[in-house]
Motif scaffolding. Structure first.
Motif, PDB file in Angstrom:
ATOM      1  N   PRO A 161      12.400  -2.577  -4.844  1.00  0.00           N
ATOM      2  CA  PRO A 161      11.107  -2.544  -4.051  1.00  0.00           C
ATOM      3  C   PRO A 161      11.560  -2.410  -2.384  1.00  0.00           C
ATOM      4  CG  PRO A 161      11.644  -4.534  -4.757  1.00  0.00           C
ATOM      5  CD  PRO A 161      12.422  -3.754  -5.295  1.00  0.00           C
ATOM      6  N   LEU A 162      10.483  -2.593  -1.638  1.00  0.00           N
ATOM      7  CA  LEU A 162      10.571  -2.270  -0.073  1.00  0.00           C
ATOM      8  C   LEU A 162      11.738  -3.327   0.232  1.00  0.00           C
ATOM      9  CD1 LEU A 162      10.151  -0.909   2.508  1.00  0.00           C
ATOM     10  CD2 LEU A 162       8.045  -2.444   2.795  1.00  0.00           C
ATOM     11  N   ALA A 163      12.635  -3.078   0.887  1.00  0.00           N
ATOM     12  CA  ALA A 163      13.585  -4.037   1.592  1.00  0.00           C
ATOM     13  C   ALA A 163      13.934  -3.386   2.786  1.00  0.00           C
ATOM     14  CB  ALA A 163      14.615  -4.356   0.574  1.00  0.00           C
ATOM     15  N   SER A 164      14.792  -4.033   3.587  1.00  0.00           N
ATOM     16  CA  SER A 164      15.266  -3.634   4.659  1.00  0.00           C
ATOM     17  C   SER A 164      16.903  -3.238   4.749  1.00  0.00           C
ATOM     18  CB  SER A 164      15.092  -4.537   6.037  1.00  0.00           C
ATOM     19  OG  SER A 164      15.173  -5.862   5.562  1.00  0.00           O
ATOM     20  N   LYS A 165      17.385  -3.388   3.695  1.00  0.00           N
ATOM     21  CA  LYS A 165      18.970  -3.348   3.601  1.00  0.00           C
ATOM     22  C   LYS A 165      19.307  -1.903   3.914  1.00  0.00           C
ATOM     23  CE  LYS A 165      18.741  -3.195  -1.424  1.00  0.00           C
ATOM     24  NZ  LYS A 165      19.146  -4.076  -2.559  1.00  0.00           N
ATOM     25  N   ASP A 166      18.388  -0.917   3.466  1.00  0.00           N
ATOM     26  CA  ASP A 166      18.751   0.410   3.624  1.00  0.00           C
ATOM     27  C   ASP A 166      18.668   0.771   5.052  1.00  0.00           C
ATOM     28  OD1 ASP A 166      19.391   2.947   2.320  1.00  0.00           O
ATOM     29  OD2 ASP A 166      17.232   3.453   2.930  1.00  0.00           O
ATOM     30  N   LEU A 167      17.956  -0.086   5.838  1.00  0.00           N
ATOM     31  CA  LEU A 167      17.602   0.527   7.296  1.00  0.00           C
ATOM     32  C   LEU A 167      18.883   0.600   8.011  1.00  0.00           C
ATOM     33  CD1 LEU A 167      14.564  -1.637   8.268  1.00  0.00           C
ATOM     34  CD2 LEU A 167      14.722   0.521   7.071  1.00  0.00           C
ATOM     35  N   ALA A 320      -5.199   7.405   3.600  1.00  0.00           N
ATOM     36  CA  ALA A 320      -4.873   6.412   2.849  1.00  0.00           C
ATOM     37  C   ALA A 320      -5.702   5.188   3.179  1.00  0.00           C
ATOM     38  CB  ALA A 320      -3.339   6.083   3.099  1.00  0.00           C
ATOM     39  N   THR A 321      -6.109   4.484   2.159  1.00  0.00           N
ATOM     40  CA  THR A 321      -6.874   3.278   2.499  1.00  0.00           C
ATOM     41  C   THR A 321      -6.159   2.069   1.943  1.00  0.00           C
ATOM     42  OG1 THR A 321      -7.978   3.384   0.157  1.00  0.00           O
ATOM     43  CG2 THR A 321      -9.065   4.352   2.043  1.00  0.00           C
ATOM     44  N   TYR A 322      -4.843   2.178   1.113  1.00  0.00           N
ATOM     45  CA  TYR A 322      -3.761   1.333   0.664  1.00  0.00           C
ATOM     46  C   TYR A 322      -2.583   1.836   0.853  1.00  0.00           C
ATOM     47  CZ  TYR A 322      -1.713  -2.798  -1.436  1.00  0.00           C
ATOM     48  OH  TYR A 322      -0.776  -3.880  -1.701  1.00  0.00           O
ATOM     49  N   PHE A 323      -1.471   1.268   1.202  1.00  0.00           N
ATOM     50  CA  PHE A 323      -0.177   1.845   1.109  1.00  0.00           C
ATOM     51  C   PHE A 323       0.808   0.694   0.619  1.00  0.00           C
ATOM     52  CE2 PHE A 323       3.903   3.215   3.565  1.00  0.00           C
ATOM     53  CZ  PHE A 323       3.947   4.338   2.639  1.00  0.00           C
ATOM     54  N   LEU A 324       1.605   1.284  -0.268  1.00  0.00           N
ATOM     55  CA  LEU A 324       2.800   0.274  -1.054  1.00  0.00           C
ATOM     56  C   LEU A 324       3.783   1.141  -0.833  1.00  0.00           C
ATOM     57  CD1 LEU A 324       3.497  -2.452  -2.110  1.00  0.00           C
ATOM     58  CD2 LEU A 324       2.794  -1.521  -4.415  1.00  0.00           C
ATOM     59  N   ALA A 325       4.996   0.736  -0.101  1.00  0.00           N
ATOM     60  CA  ALA A 325       6.260   1.585   0.042  1.00  0.00           C
ATOM     61  C   ALA A 325       7.086   0.763  -0.751  1.00  0.00           C
ATOM     62  CB  ALA A 325       6.553   1.443   1.426  1.00  0.00           C
ATOM     63  N   GLY A 326       8.051   1.718  -1.226  1.00  0.00           N
ATOM     64  CA  GLY A 326       9.233   1.269  -1.824  1.00  0.00           C
ATOM     65  C   GLY A 326      10.456   1.449  -1.001  1.00  0.00           C
ATOM     66  N   LEU A 327      11.540   0.927  -1.376  1.00  0.00           N
ATOM     67  CA  LEU A 327      12.880   0.915  -0.544  1.00  0.00           C
ATOM     68  C   LEU A 327      13.076   2.344   0.023  1.00  0.00           C
ATOM     69  CD1 LEU A 327      15.476  -0.198   0.575  1.00  0.00           C
ATOM     70  CD2 LEU A 327      16.362   0.116  -1.400  1.00  0.00           C
ATOM     71  N   GLY A 328      12.610   3.357  -0.469  1.00  0.00           N
ATOM     72  CA  GLY A 328      12.879   4.707   0.018  1.00  0.00           C
ATOM     73  C   GLY A 328      13.687   5.435  -1.385  1.00  0.00           C
ATOM     74  N   LEU A 329      13.679   6.650  -1.115  1.00  0.00           N
ATOM     75  CA  LEU A 329      14.032   7.624  -2.063  1.00  0.00           C
ATOM     76  C   LEU A 329      15.482   8.186  -1.829  1.00  0.00           C
ATOM     77  CD1 LEU A 329      10.520   9.079  -2.064  1.00  0.00           C
ATOM     78  CD2 LEU A 329      11.375   7.499  -3.530  1.00  0.00           C
ATOM     79  N   GLY A 330      16.247   7.660  -1.480  1.00  0.00           N
ATOM     80  CA  GLY A 330      17.612   7.944  -1.290  1.00  0.00           C
ATOM     81  C   GLY A 330      18.155   7.361   0.130  1.00  0.00           C
ATOM     82  N   PRO A 331      19.507   7.593   0.455  1.00  0.00           N
ATOM     83  CA  PRO A 331      20.227   7.095   1.511  1.00  0.00           C
ATOM     84  C   PRO A 331      19.302   7.242   2.813  1.00  0.00           C
ATOM     85  CG  PRO A 331      21.669   8.630   0.393  1.00  0.00           C
ATOM     86  CD  PRO A 331      20.368   8.674  -0.533  1.00  0.00           C
ATOM     87  N   GLY A 332      19.110   6.230   3.389  1.00  0.00           N
ATOM     88  CA  GLY A 332      18.555   6.552   4.758  1.00  0.00           C
ATOM     89  C   GLY A 332      16.970   6.348   4.883  1.00  0.00           C
ATOM     90  N   ARG A 333      16.320   6.582   3.563  1.00  0.00           N
ATOM     91  CA  ARG A 333      15.112   6.847   3.714  1.00  0.00           C
ATOM     92  C   ARG A 333      14.256   5.639   3.645  1.00  0.00           C
ATOM     93  NH1 ARG A 333      13.225  11.695  -0.632  1.00  0.00           N
ATOM     94  NH2 ARG A 333      13.738  13.243   0.822  1.00  0.00           N
ATOM     95  N   GLY A 334      14.829   4.487   3.412  1.00  0.00           N
ATOM     96  CA  GLY A 334      14.192   3.148   3.524  1.00  0.00           C
ATOM     97  C   GLY A 334      13.929   3.162   4.918  1.00  0.00           C
ATOM     98  N   ARG A 335      14.589   3.592   5.960  1.00  0.00           N
ATOM     99  CA  ARG A 335      13.899   3.606   7.187  1.00  0.00           C
ATOM    100  C   ARG A 335      12.662   4.163   7.573  1.00  0.00           C
ATOM    101  NH1 ARG A 335      18.092   5.642   8.984  1.00  0.00           N
ATOM    102  NH2 ARG A 335      19.391   3.908   9.649  1.00  0.00           N
ATOM    103  N   GLU A 336      12.809   5.300   6.777  1.00  0.00           N
ATOM    104  CA  GLU A 336      11.543   6.296   6.864  1.00  0.00           C
ATOM    105  C   GLU A 336      10.125   5.460   6.310  1.00  0.00           C
ATOM    106  OE1 GLU A 336      12.042  10.712   6.190  1.00  0.00           O
ATOM    107  OE2 GLU A 336      13.904  10.223   5.616  1.00  0.00           O
ATOM    108  N   ALA A 337      10.429   4.956   5.139  1.00  0.00           N
ATOM    109  CA  ALA A 337       9.555   4.118   4.356  1.00  0.00           C
ATOM    110  C   ALA A 337       9.059   3.090   5.693  1.00  0.00           C
ATOM    111  CB  ALA A 337       9.960   3.584   3.193  1.00  0.00           C
ATOM    112  N   ALA A 338       9.996   2.205   5.944  1.00  0.00           N
ATOM    113  CA  ALA A 338       9.605   1.091   6.737  1.00  0.00           C
ATOM    114  C   ALA A 338       8.742   1.694   8.050  1.00  0.00           C
ATOM    115  CB  ALA A 338      10.867   0.403   7.337  1.00  0.00           C
ATOM    116  N   GLU A 339       9.164   2.875   8.394  1.00  0.00           N
ATOM    117  CA  GLU A 339       8.448   3.234   9.816  1.00  0.00           C
ATOM    118  C   GLU A 339       7.026   3.680   9.313  1.00  0.00           C
ATOM    119  OE1 GLU A 339       7.185   3.756  13.400  1.00  0.00           O
ATOM    120  OE2 GLU A 339       8.964   2.750  12.806  1.00  0.00           O
ATOM    121  N   LEU A 340       6.812   4.025   8.254  1.00  0.00           N
ATOM    122  CA  LEU A 340       5.511   4.795   7.873  1.00  0.00           C
ATOM    123  C   LEU A 340       4.820   3.559   7.335  1.00  0.00           C
ATOM    124  CD1 LEU A 340       6.487   7.442   5.094  1.00  0.00           C
ATOM    125  CD2 LEU A 340       5.011   7.870   7.269  1.00  0.00           C
ATOM    126  N   ALA A 341       5.120   2.523   6.995  1.00  0.00           N
ATOM    127  CA  ALA A 341       4.432   1.292   6.843  1.00  0.00           C
ATOM    128  C   ALA A 341       4.001   0.436   7.925  1.00  0.00           C
ATOM    129  CB  ALA A 341       5.048   0.421   5.815  1.00  0.00           C
TER     130      ALA A 341
END
Length: 1098
Positions: A161-167, A320-341
């Motif tokens: 799930p969403l975490a920041s270790k990939d950031l 979107a009226t609700y957003f739930l982000a996971g860690l990302g979908l590959g290397p480095g994508r956690g940063r993109e997911a975090a920024e989107l959220a």
């Protein structure tokens, strides 16, 4: 035989004969890095032939079939499995034939002890050097970790799930530094020529590879669940109403969130969307909200009931009226997911900022112990420049925090603290301790190190070695390894090793920020083996405990209650922490934690089975619950799958989406109502509604609580058409830009429909409102509705006669079978309703009402502004019920059934009620369908309606339709039990928005209540059960108190003064609590037998 083949066989023979760790199963694949794939590597020789004999080619990547942890040397200076980039490598943990038992090949170089990384725990690339080197003797200090330890997930990092270790990390999920996903992972047949590209947002090759990977993962998950393949309909873009429809968006791994996605497809068909790439989403600045952005969805997989999925493009993009982000979908994508959220206008269920807090094991452990009173492993923590959240608060039992001034020169302090900890009573029965790093950087990126309680020097050395790696706000933990509970088997214990249980609980945030345990899943395994997510089959608590020797139902129930209390306390502590954080600290104004996964070890404390919280593991716990529910080859009809673990989470998503859609809406409200409607103004503030009020009383308290107050006399309802035109002119003159207009006050419903017609706002037709408002017209109209379709509304209508004169009464007694019921045509609150046995009683009651209740001034708020005409209808034997409906576009969205107790004849004032209904499901369905058919028969196609019926031996019979939300306590009870706010639903319909409601709301308990009357409880309500006393008991959670009248004045035509209710996990328990409370407060008595009023609720 060639020399190369001989060498290859010698290598295999050497590896097979090795006696390295007994249970270490892995395979080897000889490969080279990408740079050696060119012509320089196209050579033949012993290495190439060895590769061929092992059955793989250059660059082959095999999905791990079995995973293991490799022992780590205890101190610096030993060889470790360093993750380096060298020309020739061995890939560990990738399965070939399971009978091949191979050694890892070590690199002849010296590196520091803690160099094992997250990737190698999952099978990483281990350099061979130029030649294969002899295997050195491995240290025997370390052992495999038992299941009671808090273990990091075994699954790939991109499934977390969403975490920041990939950031901060750009390595591949298996730790190799490669940017591409492993190919050939999934077996199955599905179409690959689907439109995964998003127009206007093209992906690079590496990013697109991950999108393809996750699409294949989704198809594999659907296939294993027995669900159909996703249909590609992206060639024809879907059109919608951006900003006017619910859009629940998840960006994350399909395997982690599949249970949520499928449940969302059931509760809100077509509105649960899965995005497989950040490129499918776009952030745009939100007008009027500086620093915040709206999130637009251009492409997604849409979910529908039955597990149907569709790949869709949206033109224009959905908002979107609700957003739930996971860690990302590959290397480095956690940063993109975090920024989107971050900093969205829509609600979010996670953020990188909150994830960093929850990934700090020390912080969460202290939070759970301090705020939640949850048992956690005894822990000694050496922290370097701890965060502010760790510096506040009192010490927690079993948690010792040592704040370090620096990372060097701490040998004496560390030795003293470790020695004291290892000999302290806090360890209890623990014989081992684990040493690990704590902080969001280290979640899932370190190997576990276990030591005997007697190994003081080794533990100290490891702590000192790890201190060198610390950065600010990080810690080194020495924690007790919880010994598993030894459960006695009845009779002879079964052969085999001792078993241990790991418990996983999913808990969700529900209405009012209250935690609710959603599901409990267990894993059972050998006591001396790792017991981790995805490495054992999920089981119910009952089955797991029975396998370990605890099969007694009462004992299992005790364990379940303790797990429930601990899990809900954990989420409550997290929510309390978040409430004290700023929007920036949370990652946005709308960022909240909506669900939590808590891993427990079951151990013995104070001679009682106790769940000890090991760690918070949201995504993996959710995934485990989904597996138990039958998403992975189990049958969904099994008891464990009857209620999805994700159901409360999806309900929260819908509720928060409704708040998002309605925030800032401008609504015109006709009629303020009395004290019983005070909740309206509080709710409007919480939802961000902008209310404009039309009210007859210029001094009404609500005049100070609205955006605009329009004083207008609306009591003369015979002039509603004229008044509607005048009010429309006032609205236009004031320049009000309205999104909707509605009313919950009986007297103003027809006027509201007429005004909506004048202003062009959504509402049911005025003719339908008139028909429902006049009770005799309702019944007579429905009696003529014989269908089709069938069953027809006429089945539920009751014969009646309107009464405007004595002559009408005389005629009616010959047309309507007696005994009958006489009531006001436009009445409310059962005022003036009476059972009549014969003609003289009919004439007498008609004369009394005609004399006493002539106009609005005689009894405000019961419809006398429409006149005092009456009707006589047949008396129907049976139990009385209320059905509250939410209808939009002629479709039934939700229904809530409550039961009423027997009334005090000959009057019909309500005495008692319970919710949810105690009827059998078939009878409940009959009531719901009867209520819905009657509303449609009257033309009520949009709104929230309250329908009163009796359930007779011949089926449901209609009493009356109230074309507004239920009065008295009903809105409060439905919100409490189901998390659905009828007020918000009515406001959404008024704005032309489909209410965001779960398709099958589930009650979270039972409520049973009684009405208190001034005529029966005047002394009691002035002493033992005073308004102040009842409010205090309500605030303490001992009862639910709904004040219905401001003044305590008895009278012949009275309405209930208040409602008093008790909650319980079962109807029987709630009933017993209420009966005891009424006896203690003096509400129960010979003149008002509460036990009799509750007798129907069994």
């Amino acid at each position: 035989m060639s020399s190369s083949r001989v060498i290859a066989r010698l290598v295999c023979s050497f590896l097979l004969q090795s006696t390295f760790v007994e249970e270490l199963w892995c395979a080897t694949v000889l490969c080279t890095r990408t740079a050696l794939m060119n012509k320089q590597t196209k050579t033949s020789g012993p290495v190439n032939q060895a590769r061929a004999d092992l059955g793989v080619g250059w660059g082959a990547v095999v999905q791990p079939a079995a995973r293991c942890f490799l022992p780590t040397p205890p101190s610096p200076g030993h060889c470790t499995y360093g993750l380096q980039s060298t020309p020739t490598c061995l890939l560990l943990g990738t399965g070939l034939h399971p009978l091949i038992r191979l050694h890892p090949l070590l690199v002849p170089r010296t590196v520091s002890a803690p160099n094992i990384t997250h990737g190698q725990e999952r099978g990483g690339l281990v350099p061979l050097g130029d030649l294969m080197c002899p295997l050195p003797t491995l240290p025997k200090t370390h052992h495999f970790c038992p299941s009671q330890l808090s273990l990091d997930p075994l699954g790939p990092a991109w499934d977390c799930p969403l975490a920041s270790k990939d950031l901060e990390e750009e390595e591949g999920p298996w730790g190799g530094g490669a940017g591409l996903p492993p190919p050939g992972c999934f077996s199955g047949s599905w179409r690959h020529d689907v439109g995964l590209d998003c127009k206007g947002s093209l992906e690079e090759a590496e990013a697109r590879a991950w999108t393809v990977y996750h699409y294949s993962l989704l198809q594999s998950c659907l296939q294993q669940a027995g669900l159909p393949e996703t249909q590609d309909r992206s060639q024809v873009p879907r059109t919608g109403c951006p900003g006017a429809e619910v859009t629940l968006c998840i960006l994350g791994s399909p395997s982690t969130f599949l249970s949520v996605l499928l449940e969302g497809g059931v509760q809100s068909p077509g509105n649960m969307l899965l995005c497989l790439s950040p490129a499918w989403l776009t952030k745009v600045p939100a007008p009027g909200q500086p620093g915040e952005s709206a999130l637009l969805v251009s492409k997604a997989v849409s979910f529908y009931p039955g597990g149907l999925t569709f790949l869709d493009d949206f033109v224009p993009p959905r908002r979107a009226t609700y957003f739930l982000a996971g860690l990302g979908l590959g290397p480095g994508r956690g940063r993109e997911a975090a920024e989107l959220a971050r900093d969205l206008t829509c609600p979010t269920g996670a953020s990188a900022e909150l994830a960093r807090l929850l990934e700090d094991r020390l912080l969460t452990r202290r939070l759970l112990a301090q705020q939640g009173g949850v048992a956690v492993p005894a822990t000694l923590a050496f922290t370097y420049k701890p965060p502010a959240l760790l510096r506040v608060g009192d010490a927690s039992p079993g948690l010792r925090l040592v704040e370090l001034s620096g990372k060097e020169g701490q040998e004496t302090l560390v030795k003293e603290e470790v020695e004291a900890f290892l000999h302290s009573e806090a360890l209890g029965d623990a014989l081992q301790v684990a040493v690990k790093l704590s902080g969001w950087r280290w979640r899932g990126r370190q190997a576990l190190r276990l030591y005997s309680q007697k190994e003081l020097g080794t533990v100290v050395d490891m702590v000192l070695a790890l201190l060198e790696k610390l950065e600010e706000e990080e810690s080194v933990l020495v924690e007790a390894v919880c010994p598993p509970a030894q459960l006695p088997f009845p009779g002879s214990p079964p052969p085999g090793p001792e078993l241990a249980v790991r418990i996983c609980a999913v808990v969700c945030r529900t209405q009012g920020d209250r935690p609710l345990l959603s599901k409990v899943v267990c894993s059972v395994g050998r006591e001396d083996r790792p017991l981790r997510h995805r490495s054992s089959l999920p089981q119910t608590l009952e089955v797991a405990l029975a396998r370990c020797g605890l099969g007694e139902a009462t004992q299992v129930a005790v364990v379940r209650r303790r797990v429930k209390a601990a899990a809900e306390a954990a989420l409550a502590a997290v929510l309390a922490l978040e409430a004290g954080l700023s929007a920036e600290q949370r990652g946005g104004r709308r960022a909240r934690t909506d669900f939590l996964g808590v891993d427990f070890a079951l151990t013995v404390a104070d001679r009682a089975l106790t769940p000890v919280a090991l760690e918070l593991n949201c995504g993996l716990c959710l995934e485990a619950c989904g597996a138990l529910e039958g998403l992975w080859a189990a049958q969904r009809s099994q008891p464990a799958a009857r209620e999805a673990a994700a159901a409360p989470l999806v309900e929260t998503m819908l509720r928060r989406s409704a708040h998002c859609l309605m925030e800032g809406k401008q609504l015109l409200l006709i009629g303020a109502g009395g004290v019983s409607k005070k909740f309206v103004w509080e709710a409007a503030r919480d939802y961000g509604l902008k209310l404009h009020l039309v009210e007859s009383d210029p001094n009404h308290f609500a005049s100070q609580l609205v955006q605009t107050f329009i004083h207008f006399d609306v009591t003369e309802h015979r002039r509603d058409e004229e008044n509607a035109r005048l009010l429309a002119e006032l609205v236009r003159a004031r320049g009000l830009q309205l999104d909707g207009c509605f009313s919950y006050w009986d007297d103003c419903l027809v006027l509201t429909a007429l005004l909506c017609q004048e202003l062009g706002l959504p509402c049911s037709p005025p003719a339908a409102m008139r028909l429902a408002k006049q009770k005799s017209c309702t019944q007579l109209h429905l009696l003529r509705c014989h269908g089709p379709p069938w069953p027809a509304p006429s089945l539920h209508a009751v014969p009646c006669c309107p009464l405007e004169s004595e002559a009408d009464v005389e005629r009616a007694v010959h047309q309507v079978p007696l005994p009958g019921v006489m009531k006001l045509e436009f009445g409310a609150g059962a005022v003036g309703v009476r059972l009549v046995e014969d003609a003289p009683q009919c004439h007498e009651h008609f004369s009394r009402i005609t004399r006493d209740l002539q106009g609005e001034a005689d009894h405000p708020g019961i419809g006398l502004g429409w006149g005092n005409a009456m009707l006589l209808m047949e008396f129907i034997e049976g139990t009385e019920h209320d059905v509250d409906l939410v209808v939009y576009g002629g479709r039934l969205l939700a229904a809530f059934v409550s039961d009423n107790g027997p009334t005090r004849l000959p009057g019909f004032t309500e005495t008692a009620a319970c919710m949810p209904t105690g009827l059998a499901p078939e009878q409940e369905a009959q009531l719901v369908q009867a209520a819905f058919r009657c509303c449609l028969g009257c033309g009520l196609l949009d709104g929230v309606f309250n329908v009163e019926l009796k359930l007779t031996r011949a089926g449901p019979k209609l009493i009356e339709i109230n074309p507004r939300m239920g009065g008295f306590y009903l809105r409060d009870w439905i919100l409490e039990l189901y998390g659905v706010d009828l007020l918000l639903a009515a406001a959404m319909v008024a704005c032309g928005l489909r209410p965001a409601l779960p398709s099958h709301p589930r009650a979270r308990g039972h409520l049973v209540g009684v009405m208190c009357l001034a005529s029966q409880h005047l002394q009691t309500l002035s002493s033992t059960a005073s308004r102040e006393t009842l409010q205090a008991l309500h605030d303490q959670g001992l009862l639910r108190f709904n004040l219905l009248e401001e003044v305590l004045v008895p009278g012949e035509y009275e309405e209930p003064y208040c409602s008093v209710a008790c909650a319980g996990p079962s109807l029987a328990e709630a009933r017993l609590r209420l009966l005891g409370l009424c006896q203690g407060l003096g509400i129960d008595g010979p003149h008002y037998p509460v036990a009799h009023f509750l007798s129907h609720f069994k």
